[in-house]
Design a protein around this motif. Structure first.
Motif, PDB file in Angstrom:
ATOM      1  N   ARG A  15       0.826  -1.207   0.000  1.00 39.62           N
ATOM      2  CA  ARG A  15       0.000   0.000   0.000  1.00 39.62           C
ATOM      3  C   ARG A  15       0.863   1.260   0.000  1.00 39.62           C
ATOM      4  NH1 ARG A  15      -2.641  -3.297  -1.435  1.00 39.62           N
ATOM      5  NH2 ARG A  15      -4.735  -3.979  -0.814  1.00 39.62           N
ATOM      6  N   THR A  16       2.110   1.124   0.423  1.00 38.19           N
ATOM      7  CA  THR A  16       3.091   2.204   0.336  1.00 38.19           C
ATOM      8  C   THR A  16       4.208   1.728  -0.573  1.00 38.19           C
ATOM      9  OG1 THR A  16       2.588   2.956   2.585  1.00 38.19           O
ATOM     10  CG2 THR A  16       4.675   3.686   1.620  1.00 38.19           C
ATOM     11  N   LEU A  17       4.570   2.534  -1.543  1.00 31.53           N
ATOM     12  CA  LEU A  17       5.537   2.099  -2.542  1.00 31.53           C
ATOM     13  C   LEU A  17       6.888   1.777  -1.913  1.00 31.53           C
ATOM     14  CD1 LEU A  17       6.178   1.584  -5.507  1.00 31.53           C
ATOM     15  CD2 LEU A  17       6.786   4.008  -5.725  1.00 31.53           C
ATOM     16  N   ASP A  18       7.328   0.552  -2.096  1.00 35.89           N
ATOM     17  CA  ASP A  18       8.643   0.103  -1.634  1.00 35.89           C
ATOM     18  C   ASP A  18       9.443  -0.313  -2.866  1.00 35.89           C
ATOM     19  OD1 ASP A  18      10.877  -0.949  -0.470  1.00 35.89           O
ATOM     20  OD2 ASP A  18       9.862  -2.643   0.502  1.00 35.89           O
ATOM     21  N   ARG A  19      10.255   0.603  -3.351  1.00 40.38           N
ATOM     22  CA  ARG A  19      11.009   0.338  -4.577  1.00 40.38           C
ATOM     23  C   ARG A  19      12.021  -0.791  -4.390  1.00 40.38           C
ATOM     24  NH1 ARG A  19       9.984   5.610  -3.866  1.00 40.38           N
ATOM     25  NH2 ARG A  19       8.978   6.784  -5.563  1.00 40.38           N
ATOM     26  N   ASN A  20      12.517  -0.950  -3.171  1.00 39.52           N
ATOM     27  CA  ASN A  20      13.521  -1.988  -2.923  1.00 39.52           C
ATOM     28  C   ASN A  20      12.956  -3.400  -3.048  1.00 39.52           C
ATOM     29  OD1 ASN A  20      15.654  -0.210  -2.442  1.00 39.52           O
ATOM     30  ND2 ASN A  20      15.103   0.022  -0.279  1.00 39.52           N
ATOM     31  N   SER A  21      11.638  -3.523  -2.969  1.00 40.30           N
ATOM     32  CA  SER A  21      11.056  -4.866  -3.089  1.00 40.30           C
ATOM     33  C   SER A  21      11.056  -5.348  -4.536  1.00 40.30           C
ATOM     34  CB  SER A  21       9.628  -4.878  -2.532  1.00 40.30           C
ATOM     35  OG  SER A  21       8.749  -4.167  -3.385  1.00 40.30           O
ATOM     36  N   PHE A  22      11.337  -4.442  -5.460  1.00 41.59           N
ATOM     37  CA  PHE A  22      11.361  -4.820  -6.870  1.00 41.59           C
ATOM     38  C   PHE A  22      12.801  -5.079  -7.312  1.00 41.59           C
ATOM     39  CE2 PHE A  22       7.368  -2.566  -6.345  1.00 41.59           C
ATOM     40  CZ  PHE A  22       6.489  -3.451  -6.949  1.00 41.59           C
ATOM     41  N   ARG A  23      13.368  -6.101  -6.714  1.00 39.86           N
ATOM     42  CA  ARG A  23      14.710  -6.549  -7.081  1.00 39.86           C
ATOM     43  C   ARG A  23      14.642  -8.025  -7.418  1.00 39.86           C
ATOM     44  NH1 ARG A  23      18.554  -3.768  -2.396  1.00 39.86           N
ATOM     45  NH2 ARG A  23      18.330  -1.603  -3.107  1.00 39.86           N
ATOM     46  N   LYS A  24      15.400  -8.401  -8.418  1.00 43.68           N
ATOM     47  CA  LYS A  24      15.319  -9.788  -8.868  1.00 43.68           C
ATOM     48  C   LYS A  24      16.639 -10.197  -9.496  1.00 43.68           C
ATOM     49  CE  LYS A  24      11.803 -12.679 -11.078  1.00 43.68           C
ATOM     50  NZ  LYS A  24      10.529 -12.641 -11.842  1.00 43.68           N
ATOM     51  N   VAL A  25      17.019 -11.438  -9.268  1.00 42.80           N
ATOM     52  CA  VAL A  25      18.223 -11.993  -9.888  1.00 42.80           C
ATOM     53  C   VAL A  25      17.785 -13.054 -10.888  1.00 42.80           C
ATOM     54  CG1 VAL A  25      20.426 -13.147  -9.542  1.00 42.80           C
ATOM     55  CG2 VAL A  25      19.545 -11.586  -7.784  1.00 42.80           C
ATOM     56  N   ILE A  26      18.170 -12.867 -12.139  1.00 32.28           N
ATOM     57  CA  ILE A  26      17.805 -13.799 -13.200  1.00 32.28           C
ATOM     58  C   ILE A  26      19.012 -14.693 -13.497  1.00 32.28           C
ATOM     59  CG2 ILE A  26      16.841 -14.039 -15.515  1.00 32.28           C
ATOM     60  CD1 ILE A  26      15.071 -12.392 -13.698  1.00 32.28           C
ATOM     61  N   PRO A  27      18.910 -15.999 -13.251  1.00 32.45           N
ATOM     62  CA  PRO A  27      20.035 -16.900 -13.561  1.00 32.45           C
ATOM     63  C   PRO A  27      20.088 -17.209 -15.055  1.00 32.45           C
ATOM     64  CG  PRO A  27      18.214 -18.147 -12.615  1.00 32.45           C
ATOM     65  CD  PRO A  27      17.784 -16.706 -12.614  1.00 32.45           C
ATOM     66  N   LEU A  28      21.171 -16.819 -15.689  1.00 29.26           N
ATOM     67  CA  LEU A  28      21.341 -17.029 -17.121  1.00 29.26           C
ATOM     68  C   LEU A  28      22.704 -17.653 -17.393  1.00 29.26           C
ATOM     69  CD1 LEU A  28      20.095 -13.523 -18.373  1.00 29.26           C
ATOM     70  CD2 LEU A  28      18.800 -15.661 -18.471  1.00 29.26           C
ATOM     71  N   HIS A  29      22.985 -17.829 -18.669  1.00 24.68           N
ATOM     72  CA  HIS A  29      24.328 -18.158 -19.115  1.00 24.68           C
ATOM     73  C   HIS A  29      24.786 -17.065 -20.070  1.00 24.68           C
ATOM     74  CE1 HIS A  29      23.473 -22.148 -17.467  1.00 24.68           C
ATOM     75  NE2 HIS A  29      24.789 -22.309 -17.431  1.00 24.68           N
TER      76      HIS A  29
END
Length: 330
Positions: A15-29
């Protein structure tokens, strides 16, 4: 699979914008390219073979995942998420004895580059954060799934102000919507939501509003048809969606003609017409519109062609036609 991997992290309780929650690690090659002279060749070949990563708002060439190599300038080409290699799998008919080998992880083009020692295949962790995803991506990750049918995304922009007409079901998310909209639209500094219909507030066709994000500053400057207008959006009527109609109507006027604009507002018809050497008697009852109209006349250097008035429309109609005709004949 790729679409799911690159989707913004979901947080439907936010309900309150938390920009830090939009982090993601994509495992690639990645295809490491030890010699930079081969980067262009490797990228071109892997893009043609569709082995290279192809994702909106992302390139395919990145610094090497090894810090020391990256410091020395080594780069790599990120590869699309591929299928895992399985040893074998049984065919559809378990009694036919046939075995079907899964497709290779990547194409023969990549295999050839490996065999030629032009590239090395290395794991790569791609880090994404709030800045990567679009407004639609972020809002879709926040709203409840049953309210994703019409994600609130349409707005009118007047200068630095974004003007929304939020539906009732989205009002509880209004400040989230406002903040994300500012983040994802560099030209927007203030987001407002209209809380009544145009004309309900007063006869000047202004409206009541609430600020959803940014400062309560509706003093804007806009450009239309090569003309500049400055005004307080909270005190005058302006509709950016009428730009096409403004252009169409002004295009019908001819140089030297004389017209009367009974409800001229801040001058979206009158000022461009004056720029075409058309004589305009421009009237508006709203004192704030009249003030902005006067400013626009001076700002756009059409004082010889556009005359402003601040009168009731009925009396203006009665007097202006005769006055305009007399003036243009002298």
């Amino acid at each position: 699979m790729a679409d799911e991997m690159f989707r913004a992290p979901v947080n439907r309780s936010m309900r309150t914008l938390d920009r830090n929650s939009f982090r993601k690690v994509i495992p690639l090659h990645a295809a490491r390219v030890p010699e930079n002279k081969n980067i262009s060749k490797v990228r071109s070949e892997l893009e043609r073979s569709k082995d290279a990563l192809h994702q909106d708002r992302l390139g395919s060439v990145f610094p090497d995942p090894d810090r020391d190599r990256a410091k020395s300038g080594t780069k790599c080409v990120l590869l699309r998420p591929g299928r895992r290699k399985e040893a074998t799998e049984t065919g559809d008919n378990p009694h036919d004895g046939a075995e079907v080998t899964s497709p290779p992880l990547y194409s023969s083009v990549l295999d050839a580059l490996l065999e030629q020692n032009i590239i090395d295949l290395v794991p790569y962790s791609l880090y994404l954060d709030y800045s990567y995803w679009t407004y639609h991506d972020i809002i879709s990750a926040i709203l409840p799934e049953d309210e994703l049918g019409e994600v609130p995304s349409g707005f009118s922009q007047v200068g630095h102000v974004a003007h929304l007409n939020l539906r009732d079901e989205y009002l509880k998310y209004k400040h989230l919507v406002g903040e994300v909209l500012i983040d994802k639209n560099p030209g927007v500094r203030t987001v407002i939501n209209k809380i009544d219909d145009v004309g309900e507030e007063n006869a000047f066709r202004t409206f009541r509003y609430e600020v959803l994000a940014g400062p309560d500053d509706l003093n804007v400057e806009i450009s239309e048809e090569g003309c500049t207008f400055k005004f307080d959006y909270s005190k005058v009527y302006w509709n950016s969606r009428l730009n096409t109609e403004h252009r169409r109507l002004v295009s019908t006027f001819k140089e030297g003609e004389a017209i009367c604009d009974v409800m001229a507002g801040i001058g979206p018809f009158a000022i461009p017409a004056g720029r075409k050497n058309i004589f305009v008697w421009a009237n508006d009852l709203n004192p704030d519109s009249y003030t902005s109209l006067q400013d626009a006349i001076k700002r756009n250097k059409v004082t010889s062609y556009v005359q402003p008035f601040n009168e009731d429309g009925r009396s203006f109609i009665q007097d202006s036609a005769a006055s305009l005709l007399t003036t243009t004949q002298t």
